[in-house]
Design a protein around this motif. Structure first.
Motif, short mmCIF file in Angstrom:
data_model
loop_
_atom_site.label_atom_id
_atom_site.label_comp_id
_atom_site.label_asym_id
_atom_site.label_seq_id
_atom_site.Cartn_x
_atom_site.Cartn_y
_atom_site.Cartn_z
N VAL A 206 0.87 -1.18 0.00
CA VAL A 206 0.00 0.00 0.00
C VAL A 206 0.90 1.23 0.00
CG1 VAL A 206 -1.88 1.20 1.18
CG2 VAL A 206 -1.74 -1.30 1.26
N MET A 207 1.08 1.82 -1.17
CA MET A 207 2.02 2.92 -1.37
C MET A 207 1.34 4.01 -2.20
SD MET A 207 5.04 0.35 -2.71
CE MET A 207 6.32 1.61 -2.89
N ARG A 208 1.83 5.24 -2.04
CA ARG A 208 1.32 6.31 -2.91
C ARG A 208 1.51 5.94 -4.38
NH1 ARG A 208 4.41 11.39 0.03
NH2 ARG A 208 3.61 11.02 2.14
N GLN A 209 2.58 5.21 -4.69
CA GLN A 209 2.88 4.85 -6.08
C GLN A 209 1.82 3.94 -6.69
OE1 GLN A 209 4.95 4.93 -3.55
NE2 GLN A 209 6.89 5.86 -4.15
N HIS A 210 0.99 3.31 -5.87
CA HIS A 210 0.00 2.37 -6.39
C HIS A 210 -1.43 2.93 -6.37
CE1 HIS A 210 3.04 -1.03 -5.43
NE2 HIS A 210 3.18 -0.56 -6.65
N PHE A 211 -1.54 4.22 -6.06
CA PHE A 211 -2.82 4.91 -6.15
C PHE A 211 -2.75 5.96 -7.24
CE2 PHE A 211 -3.05 3.32 -1.81
CZ PHE A 211 -4.36 2.90 -1.71
N LEU A 212 -3.89 6.19 -7.89
CA LEU A 212 -4.01 7.24 -8.89
C LEU A 212 -5.01 8.29 -8.39
CD1 LEU A 212 -4.32 5.00 -12.09
CD2 LEU A 212 -2.28 6.22 -11.30
N VAL A 213 -4.77 9.54 -8.80
CA VAL A 213 -5.68 10.63 -8.43
C VAL A 213 -6.06 11.42 -9.67
CG1 VAL A 213 -4.85 10.87 -6.06
CG2 VAL A 213 -3.69 12.12 -7.89
N ASP A 214 -7.15 12.18 -9.55
CA ASP A 214 -7.58 13.02 -10.67
C ASP A 214 -6.61 14.20 -10.83
OD1 ASP A 214 -8.19 14.78 -8.63
OD2 ASP A 214 -10.34 14.77 -8.96
N PRO A 215 -6.73 14.96 -11.92
CA PRO A 215 -5.76 16.04 -12.18
C PRO A 215 -5.65 17.08 -11.07
CG PRO A 215 -7.01 15.56 -14.17
CD PRO A 215 -7.65 14.78 -13.07
N ASP A 216 -6.73 17.29 -10.32
CA ASP A 216 -6.69 18.26 -9.23
C ASP A 216 -6.21 17.64 -7.91
OD1 ASP A 216 -7.69 20.29 -10.88
OD2 ASP A 216 -9.77 19.67 -10.50
N GLY A 217 -5.97 16.33 -7.91
CA GLY A 217 -5.55 15.67 -6.68
C GLY A 217 -6.61 15.63 -5.61
N ARG A 218 -7.87 15.69 -6.01
CA ARG A 218 -8.94 15.77 -5.03
C ARG A 218 -9.56 14.41 -4.70
NH1 ARG A 218 -10.88 20.51 -3.66
NH2 ARG A 218 -12.92 19.63 -3.16
#
Length: 309
Positions: A206-218
Motif C-alpha cells: 500500500v504505497m502512494r505509487q499504487h494509487f491514482l488521483v484526478d488532475p486536481d488531486g482531489r
C-alpha cells in the motif's frame, strides 16, 4: 518468440531488452485484437508492463513469476466493483509461450499519487488518506476464500517463523549497521504477533505509487498492482501505509486509521516491517525521520504512532 526466463541471469538478459520484448509484445497485442495500438512501456514496477493505447494495460509475467500472473488476474477479477476506489478490469489473461503469462486489463485514469503529492494541500492530503483507509477497510472485509488456491502463505504462523529466521540476514544483506542488527532478535521476541489471525485479503504494498488521483488531486481514481497480494493478518498492510503513504506523519496516520476503523500498536507494525517480504530497513532509515534514541522501539513510535491514545 519470447525466450524462457526462469533464472536471474535470463531475466537480466531478456526483460530489460526492448529489442527482444517489444516485437513479442506487439505480436501478442495482435493476437488480442489490438494490432497497431501505440505501446508505451512503464518505467516502474518489477514485471514488464505496457500501456496499449489509451484504454488498456498489458502486464507480462515470465515463467519464474507465472504464479504471480495467475494470482493478479484472479485477484483483480475477484475485486471488480467491490472497492470504493476503482481497480483494473481484467479483459483477458492466460498463458503465452515458453512459460510466460499475461494479463490484459483496463487502463485507469489519473496520475500517480506519489507524483501529485507535493502539490496537494494539507486538507487534500487528509481527505485522500481517509479514502485510502476506507478502501483498505473494504478490502480487508472481503471473503478471501475464493482466492486461497492462488494466494499464500497458507499457514500464517509458519510464514512468520520463516520470515523471523531470515530477518537479520535480510537486513544485513541490505547493509544495515550492526547497532540496528543486534536489536532485531530481542525486539521481535518482545512483540506478540497472531499466529492464526482473522484471514484478510492483503495488497501488501500500500504505497502512494499504487494509487491514482484526478488532475486536481482531489479524489482517488484507482488502485493497482495486486501481483504480490496475500491472505493474512490485516496489520501487515499497514507497513506500507506507515512507510509509504503517511511516512511518519502521526496526524495523517491517525486520520487514515480513523477512516479504517481501528489502529494497531506501533511495535506490532514495526515487527511486521522487519518481517515483510520486501523489508529494507536501511532504505527506510534514509527516507524517514529517525529519532535520536536510535532504538527499534523509538522507530516504531516515530513511524507508526498516531499521536492518539
Amino acid at each position: 518468440m519470447l525466450p524462457p526466463v526462469e533464472t536471474d541471469e535470463q531475466w537480466d538478459a531478456v526483460v530489460p531488452d526492448e529489442s527482444v520484448m517489444r516485437p513479442e509484445v506487439e505480436a501478442l497485442c495482435g493476437r488480442l485484437g489490438l494490432a497497431g495500438a501505440p505501446l508505451v512501456r512503464f518505467t516502474e514496477g518489477t514485471q514488464p508492463v505496457y500501456a496499449v493505447g489509451d484504454e488498456h494495460v498489458l502486464k507480462l509475467f515470465p515463467g519464474s513469476a507465472a504464479r504471480d500472473g495467475i494470482a493478479e488476474g484472479r485477484v483483480l477479477s475477484h475485486l471488480q466493483g467491490r472497492l470504493p476506489v476503482a481497480t483494473p478490469r481484467v479483459r483477458e489473461s492466460g498463458p503465452y509461450e515458453n512459460g510466460w503469462r499475461y494479463v490484459l486489463m483496463s487502463r485507469l485514469p489519473g496520475e500517480s499519487l506519489a507524483g501529485a503529492w507535493g502539490r496537494i494541500p494539507r486538507a487534500g492530503r487528509e481527505r485522500l488518506v481517509a479514502r485510502i483507509g476506507e478502501a483498505l477497510a473494504e478490502l480487508h472485509s472481503l471473503d478471501p476464500g475464493p482466492l486461497e488456491d492462488v494466494l499464500g502463505p497458507g499457514d500464517w504462523g509458519a510464514f512468520l517463523d520463516r520470515r523471523r529466521a531470515a530477518a537479520v540476514d535480510q537486513q544485513r544483506a541490505h547493509g544495515l549497521a550492526e547497532a540496528w542488527l543486534e536489536q532485531i532478535p530481542e525486539f521481535l521476541d518482545s512483540v506478540p504477533l497472531p499466529r492464526a489471525p482473522r484471514r484478510s485479503l492483503l495488497h501488501t504494498e500500500v504505497m502512494r505509487q499504487h494509487f491514482l488521483v484526478d488532475p486536481d488531486g482531489r479524489r482517488l481514481t484507482g488502485l493497482f498492482d495486486f501481483e504480490p497480494a496475500m491472505i493474512g493478518d490485516r496489520a501487515y498492510d499497514f507497513v506500507g501505509v506507515g512507510l509509504f503513504v503517511t511516512r511518519g506523519d502521526p496526524e495523517l496516520l491517525a486520520r487514515l486509521a480513523g477512516a479504517y476503523g481501528r489502529t494497531f500498536p506501533p511495535a506490532e507494525l514495526l515487527a511486521y516491517t522487519l518481517l515483510h517480504v520486501y523489508s529494507n530497513l536501511p532504505w527506510y532509515l534514509r527516507e524517514l525521520p529517525v529519532p535520536a534514541e536510535g532504538t527499534l522501539s523509538s522507530l516504531a513510535e516515530a513511524w507508526f504512532g498516531t499521536g492518539t491514545a
